[in-house]
Scaffold this motif. Structure first.
Motif, PDB file in Angstrom:
ATOM      1  N   LYS A 176       1.043  -1.206  -0.278  1.00 47.85           N
ATOM      2  CA  LYS A 176       0.255   0.035   0.176  1.00 47.85           C
ATOM      3  C   LYS A 176       0.755   1.495   0.243  1.00 47.85           C
ATOM      4  O   LYS A 176       0.212   2.257  -0.249  1.00 47.85           O
ATOM      5  N   THR A 204      -5.054   7.171   4.237  1.00 50.43           N
ATOM      6  CA  THR A 204      -3.629   5.961   3.561  1.00 50.43           C
ATOM      7  C   THR A 204      -2.808   5.918   3.670  1.00 50.43           C
ATOM      8  O   THR A 204      -2.839   5.505   4.596  1.00 50.43           O
ATOM      9  N   PRO A 205      -1.944   7.448   3.752  1.00 51.34           N
ATOM     10  CA  PRO A 205      -0.220   6.916   4.628  1.00 51.34           C
ATOM     11  C   PRO A 205      -0.714   5.992   5.847  1.00 51.34           C
ATOM     12  O   PRO A 205       0.545   5.035   6.231  1.00 51.34           O
ATOM     13  N   GLU A 220      -5.845  11.591   1.869  1.00 51.25           N
ATOM     14  CA  GLU A 220      -5.065  11.890   1.840  1.00 51.25           C
ATOM     15  C   GLU A 220      -4.195  11.992   3.121  1.00 51.25           C
ATOM     16  O   GLU A 220      -2.976  11.411   2.925  1.00 51.25           O
ATOM     17  N   ILE A 260      -4.852   5.447  -1.937  1.00 52.73           N
ATOM     18  CA  ILE A 260      -6.395   6.810  -1.535  1.00 52.73           C
ATOM     19  C   ILE A 260      -7.744   7.284  -2.619  1.00 52.73           C
ATOM     20  O   ILE A 260      -8.191   7.130  -1.773  1.00 52.73           O
ATOM     21  N   GLU A 261      -7.243   6.909  -3.731  1.00 54.07           N
ATOM     22  CA  GLU A 261      -8.891   6.482  -5.041  1.00 54.07           C
ATOM     23  C   GLU A 261      -9.187   5.150  -4.455  1.00 54.07           C
ATOM     24  O   GLU A 261     -10.705   5.677  -3.357  1.00 54.07           O
ATOM     25  N   ASN A 262      -8.728   4.079  -3.581  1.00 55.98           N
ATOM     26  CA  ASN A 262      -9.688   2.902  -3.234  1.00 55.98           C
ATOM     27  C   ASN A 262     -10.159   3.732  -1.931  1.00 55.98           C
ATOM     28  O   ASN A 262     -11.781   3.612  -1.113  1.00 55.98           O
ATOM     29  N   ARG A 308     -10.886   7.083  -0.738  1.00 55.69           N
ATOM     30  CA  ARG A 308     -11.661   7.652  -1.384  1.00 55.69           C
ATOM     31  C   ARG A 308     -13.227   6.620  -1.469  1.00 55.69           C
ATOM     32  O   ARG A 308     -14.438   7.674  -0.872  1.00 55.69           O
ATOM     33  N   MET A 316       1.764   2.213  -3.667  1.00 56.19           N
ATOM     34  CA  MET A 316       0.908   2.321  -4.253  1.00 56.19           C
ATOM     35  C   MET A 316       0.041   3.524  -4.036  1.00 56.19           C
ATOM     36  O   MET A 316      -0.819   2.872  -3.525  1.00 56.19           O
ATOM     37  N   LEU A 317       0.883   3.912  -3.860  1.00 56.12           N
ATOM     38  CA  LEU A 317      -0.022   5.288  -1.869  1.00 56.12           C
ATOM     39  C   LEU A 317      -1.689   5.842  -3.187  1.00 56.12           C
ATOM     40  O   LEU A 317      -2.124   5.736  -2.358  1.00 56.12           O
ATOM     41  N   PRO A 318      -1.020   6.563  -4.427  1.00 59.60           N
ATOM     42  CA  PRO A 318      -1.507   7.071  -5.150  1.00 59.60           C
ATOM     43  C   PRO A 318      -3.281   6.655  -5.590  1.00 59.60           C
ATOM     44  O   PRO A 318      -4.478   6.752  -5.583  1.00 59.60           O
ATOM     45  N   ARG A 319      -3.252   4.909  -5.580  1.00 59.90           N
ATOM     46  CA  ARG A 319      -4.517   4.037  -6.026  1.00 59.90           C
ATOM     47  C   ARG A 319      -4.913   3.980  -5.170  1.00 59.90           C
ATOM     48  O   ARG A 319      -6.264   4.065  -4.194  1.00 59.90           O
TER      49      ARG A 319
END
Length: 194
Positions: free
Chosen positions: A78, A101-102, A98, A86-88, A90, A81-84
């Motif tokens: 995770k 997730t991290p 934002e 974050i979308e999950n 959301r 692939m943080l951008p993906r």
């Protein structure tokens, strides 16, 4: 000399009384039909307890290895692939994706690592349980149509394992055990579940 003979005779007599009570107790158990039950209890309860007493270190170690390994690599993936992710988050309706997730990904990675080596086991189990509850509510709740479905989620199994580690402790094969042995020498580490 006579005193010794009397003492020896008294001890023999006491032994005979104890043997008589033991035999009489067995015959009472036989009359009541309890003697075969005592044999079954000895075989199925006492012997299994005796064998298990030599393996008490194994259960917490096995659970820590399983959940530690899974969450170490889950968190690592995770984080990469943080951008993906974050979308999950959301899409699941988790607020502040934002930030969370991290945090959650890092917590899974560190929690997995700490549980794997048995460091701060009870402390790390709590946020891991919270992550499982949030995962169930946010990502899986729409799929729940029965108790069977809910209990079938792997997140529930992980929650139970984290709860057990939080209550029982890390066991003696852990860094927690070594730390407690060094810094809490007035109490055995087993008092802390380590």
């Amino acid at each position: 000399m006579n005193k010794r003979i009397l003492v020896a005779h008294g001890q023999r007599r006491q032994g005979a009384v104890n043997d008589n009570l033991r035999v009489r107790g067995l015959s009472e158990h036989r009359q009541k039909g309890l003697y075969p039950m005592n044999i079954l209890i000895t075989i199925f309860y006492d012997w299994s307890r005796l064998v298990a007493s030599y393996l008490t270190w194994l259960a917490p170690l096995a659970v820590r290895i399983v959940v530690g390994w899974v969450f170490l690599w889950s968190g690592w993936a995770k984080l990469h692939m943080l951008p993906r992710m974050i979308e999950n988050f959301r899409g699941w309706g988790i607020p502040l994706p934002e930030v969370l997730t991290p945090f959650v990904s890092g917590m899974e990675f560190l929690g997995g690592l700490f549980l794997l080596i048995g460091l701060l086991t009870r402390f790390m189990s709590v946020p891991m349980m919270v992550i499982m509850v949030v995962a169930i509510i946010s990502a899986k709740w729409a799929d729940v149509d029965s108790l069977e479905t809910l209990l079938g989620f792997e997140e529930v199994s992980y929650f139970v394992m984290f709860a057990w580690l939080g209550i029982a402790g890390p066991g003696p094969v852990s860094l927690d055990h070594l730390i407690l042995k060094k810094f809490r020498s007035d109490h055995p580490p087993s008092n802390y579940g380590a």
